[in-house]
Design a protein around this motif. Structure first.
Motif, PDB file in Angstrom:
ATOM      1  N   GLU A  32      39.778  87.357  38.223  1.00 41.93           N
ATOM      2  CA  GLU A  32      39.483  85.951  38.521  1.00 41.93           C
ATOM      3  C   GLU A  32      37.988  85.679  38.501  1.00 41.93           C
ATOM      4  N   ARG A  33      37.201  86.741  38.586  1.00 39.03           N
ATOM      5  CA  ARG A  33      35.748  86.605  38.576  1.00 39.03           C
ATOM      6  C   ARG A  33      35.148  87.519  37.511  1.00 39.03           C
ATOM      7  N   GLY A  34      34.023  87.067  36.960  1.00 38.07           N
ATOM      8  CA  GLY A  34      33.369  87.835  35.912  1.00 38.07           C
ATOM      9  C   GLY A  34      32.994  89.237  36.352  1.00 38.07           C
ATOM     10  N   GLU A  35      32.489  89.329  37.585  1.00 36.85           N
ATOM     11  CA  GLU A  35      32.061  90.639  38.099  1.00 36.85           C
ATOM     12  C   GLU A  35      33.225  91.623  38.107  1.00 36.85           C
ATOM     13  N   ASP A  36      34.407  91.122  38.518  1.00 38.92           N
ATOM     14  CA  ASP A  36      35.591  91.981  38.534  1.00 38.92           C
ATOM     15  C   ASP A  36      36.023  92.334  37.106  1.00 38.92           C
ATOM     16  N   GLY A  37      35.802  91.406  36.200  1.00 34.69           N
ATOM     17  CA  GLY A  37      36.142  91.640  34.804  1.00 34.69           C
ATOM     18  C   GLY A  37      35.343  92.798  34.222  1.00 34.69           C
ATOM     19  N   VAL A  38      34.040  92.813  34.502  1.00 37.49           N
ATOM     20  CA  VAL A  38      33.179  93.886  33.996  1.00 37.49           C
ATOM     21  C   VAL A  38      33.683  95.235  34.512  1.00 37.49           C
ATOM     22  N   GLU A  39      33.993  95.268  35.792  1.00 36.85           N
ATOM     23  CA  GLU A  39      34.465  96.503  36.409  1.00 36.85           C
ATOM     24  C   GLU A  39      35.784  96.977  35.785  1.00 36.85           C
ATOM     25  N   LEU A  40      36.690  96.007  35.575  1.00 34.08           N
ATOM     26  CA  LEU A  40      37.985  96.361  34.982  1.00 34.08           C
ATOM     27  C   LEU A  40      37.853  96.874  33.552  1.00 34.08           C
ATOM     28  N   VAL A  41      36.952  96.285  32.791  1.00 35.49           N
ATOM     29  CA  VAL A  41      36.747  96.734  31.413  1.00 35.49           C
ATOM     30  C   VAL A  41      36.268  98.182  31.413  1.00 35.49           C
ATOM     31  N   ASN A  42      35.296  98.461  32.273  1.00 39.63           N
ATOM     32  CA  ASN A  42      34.749  99.812  32.305  1.00 39.63           C
ATOM     33  C   ASN A  42      35.762 100.840  32.766  1.00 39.63           C
ATOM     34  N   ARG A  43      36.679 100.418  33.610  1.00 37.15           N
ATOM     35  CA  ARG A  43      37.672 101.343  34.139  1.00 37.15           C
ATOM     36  C   ARG A  43      38.885 101.486  33.234  1.00 37.15           C
ATOM     37  N   GLU A  44      39.318 100.382  32.620  1.00 40.95           N
ATOM     38  CA  GLU A  44      40.614 100.360  31.932  1.00 40.95           C
ATOM     39  C   GLU A  44      40.539 100.335  30.410  1.00 40.95           C
ATOM     40  N   ARG A  45      39.385 100.012  29.858  1.00 40.22           N
ATOM     41  CA  ARG A  45      39.226  99.953  28.396  1.00 40.22           C
ATOM     42  C   ARG A  45      40.354  99.186  27.705  1.00 40.22           C
ATOM     43  N   PRO A  46      40.435  97.886  27.955  1.00 36.01           N
ATOM     44  CA  PRO A  46      41.528  97.099  27.349  1.00 36.01           C
ATOM     45  C   PRO A  46      41.397  97.002  25.827  1.00 36.01           C
ATOM     46  N   LEU A  47      42.516  96.698  25.195  1.00 34.11           N
ATOM     47  CA  LEU A  47      42.563  96.548  23.732  1.00 34.11           C
ATOM     48  C   LEU A  47      41.772  95.325  23.289  1.00 34.11           C
ATOM     49  N   ARG A  74      31.183  98.153  23.008  1.00 32.71           N
ATOM     50  CA  ARG A  74      30.660  97.338  21.914  1.00 32.71           C
ATOM     51  C   ARG A  74      31.753  96.863  20.966  1.00 32.71           C
ATOM     52  N   ASP A  75      32.824  97.642  20.850  1.00 28.84           N
ATOM     53  CA  ASP A  75      33.845  97.330  19.838  1.00 28.84           C
ATOM     54  C   ASP A  75      35.089  96.646  20.394  1.00 28.84           C
ATOM     55  N   ILE A  76      35.135  96.410  21.690  1.00 31.90           N
ATOM     56  CA  ILE A  76      36.308  95.728  22.251  1.00 31.90           C
ATOM     57  C   ILE A  76      36.225  94.246  21.888  1.00 31.90           C
ATOM     58  N   PRO A  77      37.246  93.711  21.189  1.00 28.13           N
ATOM     59  CA  PRO A  77      37.188  92.290  20.854  1.00 28.13           C
ATOM     60  C   PRO A  77      37.186  91.421  22.120  1.00 28.13           C
ATOM     61  N   ILE A  78      36.288  90.472  22.169  1.00 35.19           N
ATOM     62  CA  ILE A  78      36.242  89.500  23.265  1.00 35.19           C
ATOM     63  C   ILE A  78      36.430  88.106  22.664  1.00 35.19           C
ATOM     64  N   ILE A  79      37.471  87.438  23.127  1.00 29.61           N
ATOM     65  CA  ILE A  79      37.771  86.102  22.624  1.00 29.61           C
ATOM     66  C   ILE A  79      37.528  85.100  23.745  1.00 29.61           C
ATOM     67  N   ALA A  80      36.586  84.205  23.537  1.00 26.85           N
ATOM     68  CA  ALA A  80      36.268  83.202  24.551  1.00 26.85           C
ATOM     69  C   ALA A  80      37.325  82.111  24.548  1.00 26.85           C
ATOM     70  N   ILE A  81      37.650  81.643  25.745  1.00 26.10           N
ATOM     71  CA  ILE A  81      38.545  80.506  25.888  1.00 26.10           C
ATOM     72  C   ILE A  81      37.683  79.348  26.373  1.00 26.10           C
ATOM     73  N   THR A  82      37.535  78.330  25.541  1.00 24.89           N
ATOM     74  CA  THR A  82      36.569  77.283  25.845  1.00 24.89           C
ATOM     75  C   THR A  82      37.225  75.922  26.002  1.00 24.89           C
ATOM     76  N   ALA A  83      36.662  75.135  26.913  1.00 21.13           N
ATOM     77  CA  ALA A  83      37.051  73.735  27.011  1.00 21.13           C
ATOM     78  C   ALA A  83      36.484  73.016  25.792  1.00 21.13           C
TER      79      ALA A  83
END
Ligand code: MN
Length: 129
Positions: A32-47, A74-83
């Motif tokens: 729900e928060r960016g800070e938690d997102g960074v932590e989760l990426v580093n821990r879980e390495r999502p597709l 660097r290679d994990i695709p990040i797709i922004a969801i924008t208004a």
């Protein structure tokens, strides 16, 4: 494991995205928060990562930059969801390290197909990792 991360502060938006991704066979992690997102990426390495831009605390731009700081991410695709109102910020979104963006409102029927197109997956492909 087809693990993916959704960074989204709005519960209703998350539910819709979660529904579509789960139905497509993904295991969905939620921050729900960016800070938690960074932590989760580093821990879980999502597709891949779906990144809301408007977030409390650090926004999706800053979150993306922090994720990209790590060589391993660097290679994990990040797709922004924008208004829609934020479409003028496209360059900023891409410059931060997002691969692409999808404009709100999310269409739960087509979002998975849109994502697969962006990350170069066939809809029926089974990316085990
Ligand atoms: Mn938001």
């Amino acid at each position: 494991m087809r693990k993916v991360l959704v960074v989204e502060d709005n519960k209703d938006n998350f539910k819709m995205t979660n529904y579509a991704l789960t139905r497509a066979g993904y295991e969905v992690l939620w921050a729900e928060r960016g800070e938690d997102g960074v932590e989760l990426v580093n821990r879980e390495r999502p597709l891949f990562i779906l990144m809301d831009i408007n977030l409390p605390g650090i926004d999706g731009i800053e979150t993306t930059k922090r994720i990209r700081e790590s060589e391993a991410n660097r290679d994990i695709p990040i797709i922004a969801i924008t208004a829609h109102a934020m479409s003028g910020d496209r360059e900023r979104i891409i410059a931060a390290g997002c691969n692409a963006y999808i404009e709100k409102p999310i269409d739960p029927i087509t979002i998975v197909e849109q994502i697969h197109k962006i990350i170069g997956l066939q809809a029926d492909e089974n990316p085990d990792r």
